[in-house]
Design an enzyme around this catalytic site. Structure first.
Site, short mmCIF file in Angstrom:
data_model
loop_
_atom_site.label_atom_id
_atom_site.label_comp_id
_atom_site.label_asym_id
_atom_site.label_seq_id
_atom_site.Cartn_x
_atom_site.Cartn_y
_atom_site.Cartn_z
N HIS B 12 -0.01 1.35 65.79
CA HIS B 12 -0.99 0.27 65.81
C HIS B 12 -2.39 0.83 65.64
O HIS B 12 -2.61 2.02 65.83
CB HIS B 12 -0.89 -0.62 67.06
CG HIS B 12 -0.89 0.12 68.35
ND1 HIS B 12 -2.04 0.50 68.98
CD2 HIS B 12 0.11 0.54 69.13
CE1 HIS B 12 -1.74 1.11 70.10
NE2 HIS B 12 -0.44 1.17 70.23
N HIS B 128 -0.30 13.51 69.98
CA HIS B 128 -0.99 12.24 70.24
C HIS B 128 -2.02 12.41 71.37
O HIS B 128 -3.18 12.01 71.23
CB HIS B 128 0.08 11.22 70.63
CG HIS B 128 -0.40 9.82 70.72
ND1 HIS B 128 -0.12 8.88 69.78
CD2 HIS B 128 -1.15 9.18 71.66
CE1 HIS B 128 -0.67 7.72 70.12
NE2 HIS B 128 -1.29 7.88 71.26
N ASP B 151 -2.06 6.19 78.09
CA ASP B 151 -1.76 5.12 77.13
C ASP B 151 -0.30 4.67 77.26
O ASP B 151 0.32 4.93 78.30
CB ASP B 151 -2.11 5.56 75.69
CG ASP B 151 -1.21 6.67 75.17
OD1 ASP B 151 -0.32 7.12 75.92
OD2 ASP B 151 -1.40 7.07 74.01
N ASP B 334 -5.86 3.99 69.90
CA ASP B 334 -5.35 4.90 68.87
C ASP B 334 -6.30 5.05 67.68
O ASP B 334 -6.22 6.05 66.96
CB ASP B 334 -3.97 4.45 68.41
CG ASP B 334 -2.91 4.86 69.42
OD1 ASP B 334 -3.28 5.48 70.44
OD2 ASP B 334 -1.72 4.57 69.19
FE FE2 Z 1 -2.40 6.34 72.21
#
Ligand code: FE2
Lengths: 129, 608
Positions: B12, B128, B151, B334
């Protein structure tokens, strides 16, 4: 005012022509089973002609091609979904079961205790793994 | 100059960010250009925009960095399916085609999207949470800091602590999937009828209207905390593989019924659930922050990851946590990880494949106020307006400000599009809708008639930095609108009798009723001259005319729409909503002089 016809590559013209084949193939099957009076040979011989027709007049057959593509991708999606469900049932579930029997637990589902894991470093930036 | 391009997406919030000799030259979210909210597709438009803003081509790039390790993530996905079996068949059948359709061969995909990229230009991959940590620490003003990233999930990590020093980031420890604060919050978001990965703000906005009646149930059955600040989720209540739902029948039975559908009314139960999960999240974040301090010894904290957009929790960390200073990446989700990936590659060591550049922290930070997106020239703005048939007057900045301030003082709602577009979810005064916060009707008017969204959604105040302490108990600056702080006592108005539920919305609680939440707090943006000169000048002018140095500042969009990017987007949104006045570049437009009653919209509308 009419919009000028879009330029279509040879590949696209062929795709439009080929999209006309399935109805001819259905006709061929119907004639084999005696449901229609057209000889099967005529259907076979008509196939290259049908492709040529689509290639020659792509604008005429473009709406058909769009509908055909939509149906094809819908059917394709369903087929792939079904196949993957099958793989899940035949491969993933038994493998998951054996892993559990062997004491391997990919998901840490414990309810208590610390969940911190010491980091091992970020690794090389060159690797996608 | 050496250029590094950072990319995020395919899950996303796709985005691209470009560094030139380590300076952030541009950063853009794909959704702003594609006009599809939270667009997760490969960020081709954002890449183009970044290259155009810098005036370079793909051939000029020295490295490209992606924010995840795709093969590691794929192997985690497979392992989770094995561990979750026999459940998860449908999720498996939905997820695998995505992976086989190009998410694995990212090198090929990136090269295809960047024609002209030199063969020797490396394509690099951070993890990430490394990308989040880099986005939190490397642009911060700190030379050393604890870094906390929280997250939904990256490869395996859902929460990570790292230590930043100089140009280096050393990971310390992490909590792994399925134990995830982001997933837990998203589960409640979905359960209360909002869209996962975008409706979390709505849940946070709903929380003050409820009571924390479910906190006990959540703590007893859903999430358990350890003394060391870590937590675990009870998987008997959750379905972590269902992206859109996340909860199961047992959850529904425990929390009072089936999930709310988006079109169904909000019941008191939903408000109480929103409040309860907010309380638990704040508690978890405070515990994590204390742990980050213990493990690093630092009194400075850098935050990123989607959960760091929870500004109520951030405010509590600042006020109650062990840190003297906190810096939060404004694009904490993100999208900001694209920037983090580029920065991690720029400063990463040569052995790891990075460019090993040294770092000198900027005195404020390196984010240029968050204004990293494209900007249209006055001529381009006028050309757009002309092609749409709009009626406008072109003015000098001084006259434009004067006319805008006069409109605001008359109670009008103003669309304000100036300078470069913001990077991150908040509009910070370059793509904003503005209003007078002293007007008690403004919140419901702007929610229902301008933005077509739920009446309970709060608005944020933008305040002159030099006068912020008179109005808000902030204890520092908040240039990116990422902190919630109490409205100062001197501005509060006593409430005779507290109403119930959403009726509390109508009660006046301060001299700034339109931006004061029902709990007496506000999500504050402090505006300073250095980072945000145009908006600062506007606030100064409003202060000169009205005595009030505060404006309502909300993003320039309507429900389901990404924030406007161009003059054309802004004009369409202006016409289709009830915004009274539009100031875009040097052009001033009044609603009743326009020839249109409505226009085709420029975005793909998404359901809640
Ligand atoms: Fe993330």
């Amino acid at each position: 005012m009419n919009a000028p016809p879009a330029h279509r590559s040879l590949r696209e013209r062929f795709a439009i022509g080929a999209s006309l084949l399935p109805p001819v193939a259905l006709l061929l099957l119907a004639s084999r089973w005696g449901w229609v009076g057209i000889p099967a040979r005529v259907c076979l011989l008509a196939m290259p002609g049908v492709i040529g027709l689509g290639m020659g007049f792509p604008e005429v057959f473009a709406p058909w091609y769009r509908g055909f593509s939509r149906v094809r991708s819908w059917l394709g999606g369903r087929l792939v979904f079904g196949l993957l469900l099958g793989i899940h049932g035949l491969v993933v579930i038994p493998m998951g079961f054996f892993m559990r029997v062997l004491g391997q637990r990919p998901i840490d589902g414990a309810r208590s205790g610390s969940s911190w894991v010491r980091s091992k470093g970020y690794g090389s930036l060159r690797d996608p793994f | 100059m050496r250029y590094v391009l950072g990319l995020s997406g395919l899950y996303h919030d796709s985005a691209a960010a470009l560094l030139g000799d380590g300076r952030i030259l541009a950063a853009v979210q794909e959704e702003r250009l594609s006009r599809r909210k939270n667009d997760a597709r490969f960020p081709e438009r954002a890449i183009r925009s970044c290259l155009e803003q810098a005036g370079i081509t793909a051939g000029d790039l020295h490295a490209v960095a992606f924010y995840e390790k795709p093969i590691l993530k794929f192997s985690r996905t497979l392992e989770v399916f094995l561990g979750w079996a026999p459940r998860g068949g449908r999720a498996f059948a939905r997820a695998i085609p995505d992976w086989l359709g190009g998410r694995l061969d990212l090198r090929g995909r990136i090269r295809a999207a960047l024609p002209g990229l030199r063969a020797e230009c490396p394509i690099l991959f951070t993890t990430h949470h490394e990308a989040h940590a880099a986005s939190a620490f490397l642009p911060s003003p700190f030379t050393e800091a604890a870094i906390l990233t929280v997250d939904g999930v990256g490869e395996w990590a859902t929460t990570a602590i790292a230590r930043g020093s100089g140009a280096g980031i050393e990971p310390v420890e992490e909590i792994r999937f399925p134990h995830s604060l982001g997933l837990l919050y998203s589960a409640f978001t979905a359960y209360c009828g909002f869209r996962v990965n975008s409706g979390e703000y709505k849940l946070m906005g709903l929380a003050p209207y409820g009571e924390p009646t479910w906190v006990g149930a959540i703590r007893d059955e859903l999430v358990s905390f350890d003394e060391d600040g870590s937590f675990r989720l009870n998987l008997e209540y959750l379905d972590p593989l269902a992206d859109d739902r996340l909860t199961n029948a047992r959850f529904h039975a425990r929390f009072g019924g089936p999930p709310r559908r988006p079109e169904e009314p909000l019941e008191p139960r939903h408000r109480d659930l929103a409040r309860s999960i907010q309380v638990v999240t704040e508690e978890a974040m405070l515990r994590l922050a204390r742990r980050a301090h213990e493990r690093t010894g630092s009194f400075r904290l850098c935050l990123a990851g989607g959960v760091a957009l929870n500004c109520v929790a951030n405010g509590r960390i600042l006020r109650e946590g062990p840190f003297r200073e906190v810096w939060i990446q404004p694009a904490a989700g993100d999208a900001g990880a694209a920037l983090g990936a580029a920065l991690a590659a720029w400063h990463g060591s040569l052995e790891r494949g990075g460019l090993s550049a040294p770092r000198t922290p900027a005195s404020t930070d390196a984010m240029a106020g968050g204004f990293l997106g494209p900007e249209e020239s006055p001529e381009a703005v006028e050309a757009s307006l002309r092609s749409l048939g709009a009626v406008w007057e072109r003015m000098t900045p001084e006259v434009l400000r004067e006319r805008v301030v006069r409109s605001l003082a008359e109670g009008k709602v103003v669309g304000w599009v100036q300078g470069r577009m913001e990077f991150g979810p908040r509009a910070l005064g370059h793509r904003s809708i503005l209003g007078d916060p002293r007007n008690p009707d403004m919140q419901s008017r702007m929610n229902l008639k301008v933005k077509f969204r739920e009446s309970f959604r709060p608005f944020a105040p933008a305040v002159l930095a030099e006068r912020s302490t008179e109005f808000f108990g902030l204890g520092g600056e908040s240039p990116y609108m990422l902190l919630v702080a109490p409205v100062a006592e001197s501005q509060r108005v006593p409430v005779a009798q507290e109403a119930d539920g959403l009726d509390r919305l109508k009660q006046v609680r301060s001299t700034l009723p339109a931006v004061t939440h029902v709990d007496g707090s506000a999500r504050v943006q402090t505006v300073d001259r250095d980072r945000n000169p145009e908006f600062h000048a506007l606030l100064r002018q409003f202060e000169a005319v009205t005595g009030c140095p505060v404006l309502i500042n909300t993003s320039f969009n309507v429900r389901g729409e990404p924030v406007v990017a161009t003059a054309e987007d802004a004009y369409r949104c202006f016409i289709n909503s009830r915004i009274d006045v539009l100031a875009v570049g040097p052009c001033f437009l009044e609603r009743d002089r326009q020839p249109h009653a409505s226009l085709p919209r420029s975005f793909e509308a998404l359901a809640d």
